[in-house]
Design an enzyme around this catalytic site. Structure first.
Site, mmCIF file in Angstrom:
data_model
loop_
_atom_site.group_PDB
_atom_site.id
_atom_site.type_symbol
_atom_site.label_atom_id
_atom_site.label_comp_id
_atom_site.label_asym_id
_atom_site.label_seq_id
_atom_site.Cartn_x
_atom_site.Cartn_y
_atom_site.Cartn_z
ATOM 1 N N CYS A 1 72.105 -9.742 -30.909
ATOM 2 C CA CYS A 1 73.290 -9.146 -31.045
ATOM 3 C C CYS A 1 74.471 -9.583 -29.123
ATOM 4 C CB CYS A 1 74.233 -8.027 -31.756
ATOM 5 S SG CYS A 1 73.881 -6.691 -30.968
ATOM 6 N N CYS B 1 73.608 -7.076 -27.465
ATOM 7 C CA CYS B 1 72.459 -6.679 -26.619
ATOM 8 C C CYS B 1 72.593 -6.840 -25.100
ATOM 9 C CB CYS B 1 71.248 -7.677 -27.119
ATOM 10 S SG CYS B 1 70.708 -6.628 -28.603
ATOM 11 N N ASP C 1 90.564 -37.218 -23.737
ATOM 12 C CA ASP C 1 89.874 -38.447 -23.057
ATOM 13 C C ASP C 1 90.898 -39.147 -23.506
ATOM 14 O OD1 ASP C 1 88.314 -39.802 -21.578
ATOM 15 O OD2 ASP C 1 87.041 -40.255 -23.586
ATOM 16 N N ASP D 1 85.079 -38.092 -26.271
ATOM 17 C CA ASP D 1 83.459 -38.370 -26.764
ATOM 18 C C ASP D 1 81.741 -38.880 -25.746
ATOM 19 O OD1 ASP D 1 84.879 -40.532 -25.240
ATOM 20 O OD2 ASP D 1 84.076 -42.310 -26.818
#
Length: 746
Positions: A24, A27, A442, A641
């Site tokens: 988690c 941690c 882009d 992309d």
């Protein structure tokens, strides 16, 4: 840089670590907190998703082994990531397989307990439950493997958390499930004489079983997400060439790329990838640099031009002088940027994790206070009464509602998004996206279609049908993207296209051939000017106008006579203009980032209504532009992309990949638009905001339920079985509220 600062940097070392055992956000935070306290540690970042850590430290004050030992001491398994490779995919698949089996077994054992739960409620009396399912000893036998075999991991992590001085969700899970189990165990074995009348005993075995089963489901979904996040780096590594053709003393021989040094000369033949960055010494060719620039058109490369690792040589043989080491190539820099961004700490913590950090110790304190008040004051010496009230508090404060508040909304919200062709990789991006205020787009493949199409034609002395018949035949012999566009257009206008003969490529300029006895030349204006071929003034003006619009212009000569011009361009997608308008209407700042020239970029910007344009920028500069905006306090979303967009997609707060683009961009992005429709960006933002609103409602209810119910449990107004019923209702209400997202309007 001062000499003192330079010495300090020289004495610092940065190491990448593999860290196992994180479950988690707490941690990762615990590791960072423990390591940052060590003398000599300058900086530490731990990434839960990739199970990676990056630590910078002074070599004079501490060693990497001491840092690793500290991480291992607090309950994790760390080691040096020597080759900076990602965890084995097979190993991760094995982890998922184990989780699947744990969840399957837990769910299977929980099913009879779930049916038995209905006997607690009068309204469910019509449900016929087998008598065996109600038997306390049967329930006890079913719950033992869930609680102590499958659930052992929660006990282990809770103990490690407490040892390190913190209390995470595992602590509350252990307390609540243990309270439910041991209370039920107590009732079972103190009422053995009543086992022939099981309805007279209200048990809560199903409470502990449900909690553990739901948490295992969440862990399984999380593990599946983790394995997908590593694909981007793996695919980037696959672009790197392993060998290069060295040219020495007139001979060619193969050599590992990592042994090629600046100053060496290599040979790259037609169809091969460029293995390492360098400068052309001999030859002329067209190089596909789309993986770096995102531009669909190959670039003419001749003597003196630079070429880059991973790009593709379309035609001709090039002799290249190496200018960079393998670790310094443009491709290596892209890989490094993506790795560094993935290893850095996420800028947001989950709301539930933050709240449970305070909630857990408060509930523990309240439950202990309840026990003391009842045992010492209200009913002195009555252990069973005090224990019952304490358990009621723990059961009513069960983390089910709190634990379900975020994941159920995320699951329903992401499912709703998927129906619209929007895929969220992780739930956290549903949280972050709605906070964004800057959208970076882009150009090629994102705003535009990503492939050139014929936009204009001008014919002199010949009919249009003959003109397209001849140029279609000639360009049919070429694999150039513009040639493909011309062939495609020719097939629309002419029924039959003849074959060309005596085809001759003019590298960097065009092509010529013979068709039906006619000599046809198709080339760019630069070639015509170099050869001093005649171009009529009216055609010259058209060429200038078309080039100003950012279009690629080709001139056609038939039998040495000017015959016409044809222009191609990467056209704007139909949805781009309305998408930009929608984003602006939502108060978003829209910026175009492109590696293309400013003239072409501005032409596209004018068509789509974008006011802010940055052109001629590299993949690294795209990432730097995002970091600059982030330093100004802005929440940045990147939409792209191409492979060249991978660093920017990763550095941005949220990266949105166009699904019709490259796999690398899709894997690097946090959200994927399946059909490449830019208008879906606005839809994704709306879904994000609706989901966040839903999460907040769930969290408010989860806490209100506790604030109202806990006092009732403390004062003995809620029996444990009723506390369990209220707890179950709180969980159901959270799920029902989350399901409302399915009908939300986009």
């Amino acid at each position: 840089m001062t000499e003192k600062k330079a010495v300090k940097i020289a004495m610092n070392e940065t190491n990448h670590l593999e860290i196992r055992g994180m479950h988690c956000a707490a941690c990762a935070a615990r590791i960072e907190k423990a390591v940052s306290k060590l003398e000599g540690v300058e900086d530490v970042h731990v990434n839960l998703t990739t199970e990676k850590g990056r630590v910078t430290f002074s070599k004079k004050k501490i060693s990497i082994n001491e840092i690793i030992n500290r991480i291992n001491k607090i309950g994790f398994d760390a080691k040096i990531d020597r080759q900076n490779n990602l965890q084995s995919e097979m190993e991760k698949l094995r982890e998922i397989k184990v989780l699947k089996w744990r969840f399957f077994v837990s769910a299977l054992l929980t099913l009879p307990l779930a049916l038995a739960m209905f006997t607690h409620f009068q309204w469910a009396s019509f449900i016929k439950v087998p008598q065996l399912f109600i038997n306390p000893l049967f329930q006890f036998a079913l719950t033992i493997p869930i609680q102590f075999i499958i659930g052992f991991q929660f006990y282990e992590r809770a103990w490690k958390s407490l040892k390190s001085g913190s209390a995470n969700m595992d602590v509350l899970v252990v307390l609540s499930t243990s309270a439910a189990f041991f209370y039920s165990h107590y009732l079972t074995f103190t009422n053995l004489n009543s086992l022939d009348r099981p309805h007279s005993i209200v048990l809560f075995y199903e409470t502990s079983a449900f909690i553990i089963t739901f948490i295992l489901l969440g862990k399984l979904l999380e593990a599946r997400t983790k394995i997908r996040t590593t694909n981007a780096i793996k695919k980037l590594y696959q672009l790197q060439m392993k060998t290069a053709t060295l040219y020495l003393d007139g001979k060619e021989f193969q050599s590992p790329v990592d042994r090629v040094s600046p100053g060496n000369v290599i040979i790259v033949k037609s169809g091969e990838k460029v293995p390492i960055d360098g400068q052309v010494m001999e030859g002329n060719s067209m190089i596909d640099e789309s993986m770096l620039t995102g531009e669909s058109l190959p670039i003419d490369k001749g003597i003196g031009h630079h070429v880059y690792a991973g790009t593709i040589n379309h035609n001709g043989t090039l002799k290249i002088k190496v200018t960079k080491k393998e670790s310094e190539t443009a491709l290596s820099q892209i890989i490094r940027i993506v790795e560094e961004a993935q290893s850095s700490k996420a800028p947001i913590q989950h709301i539930a994790d933050k709240m449970t950090g305070i909630f857990v110790p408060i509930i523990i304190f309240i439950s202990m206070l309840t026990f003391i008040l009842w045992y010492m004051v209200i009913q002195p010496g009555q252990l069973s009464e005090a224990l019952e009230k304490m358990i009621a508090v723990l059961i009513i404060a069960c983390p089910c509602a709190l634990g379900l508040a975020t994941p159920t909304s995320v699951m329903v919200g992401s499912g709703r998004a998927a129906q619209s062709g929007i895929l969220f990789k992780e739930g956290k991006y549903l949280e972050i996206l709605g906070k964004s205020n800057v959208i970076l787009l882009d150009k090629t493949g994102t705003i535009t279609k990503g492939e050139p199409q014929v936009t204009d034609s001008y014919v002199e002395y010949f009919s249009e049908s003959e003109f397209f018949e001849l140029i279609g035949a000639v360009e049919g012999a070429s694999g150039h993207p513009v040639a493909k566009a011309i062939v495609k257009e020719s097939k629309k206008r002419v029924f039959n296209i003849p074959n060309a003969s005596q085809v001759q490529s003019i590298p960097g300029h065009g092509i010529k051939a013979s068709v039906n006895g006619k000599n046809v030349l198709i080339s760019n204006p630069r070639y015509f000017n170099q050869k001093k071929l005649f171009i009529p003034p009216r055609a010259d003006r058209k060429i200038a106008r078309l080039e100003q619009e950012g279009k690629t212009v080709m001139i056609v000569s038939i039998n040495n006579v000017f015959a016409g011009i044809i222009a191609a361009a990467d056209e704007v997608k139909h949805s781009s203009k309305s998408a930009v308008a929608a984003l602006k209407g939502m108060g978003m700042e829209v910026i175009m980032l492109t590696g293309d020239n400013m003239e072409t970029a501005m032409a596209i910007a004018r068509k789509t209504g974008i006011d802010n344009v940055q052109a001629n920028i590299t993949p690294q500069e795209k990432a730097e532009a995002i970091q600059t905006l982030q330093k100004e306090g802005k929440h940045v979303v990147m939409v792209g992309d191409g492979i060249n967009d991978a660093p920017a997609l990763t550095v941005a707060d949220v990266g949105i990949a166009i699904g019709t683009g490259s796999d690398i961009a899709i894997e690097s992005g946090d959200i994927t638009l399946i059909k490449g429709d830019l208008s879906k960006v606005a839809d994704a933002i709306k879904i994000s905001k609706a989901t966040m609103s839903n999460i907040k409602q769930n969290l408010v209810w989860a806490f209100l339920y506790n604030i109202i119910s806990i006092p009732f449990a403390m004062f003995g107004l809620l029996a444990p079985w009723l506390a369990g019923a209220v707890m179950a209702f709180s969980s159901v209400s959270v799920v029902l509220n989350s399901l409302r997202l399915q009908k939300s309007r986009i």
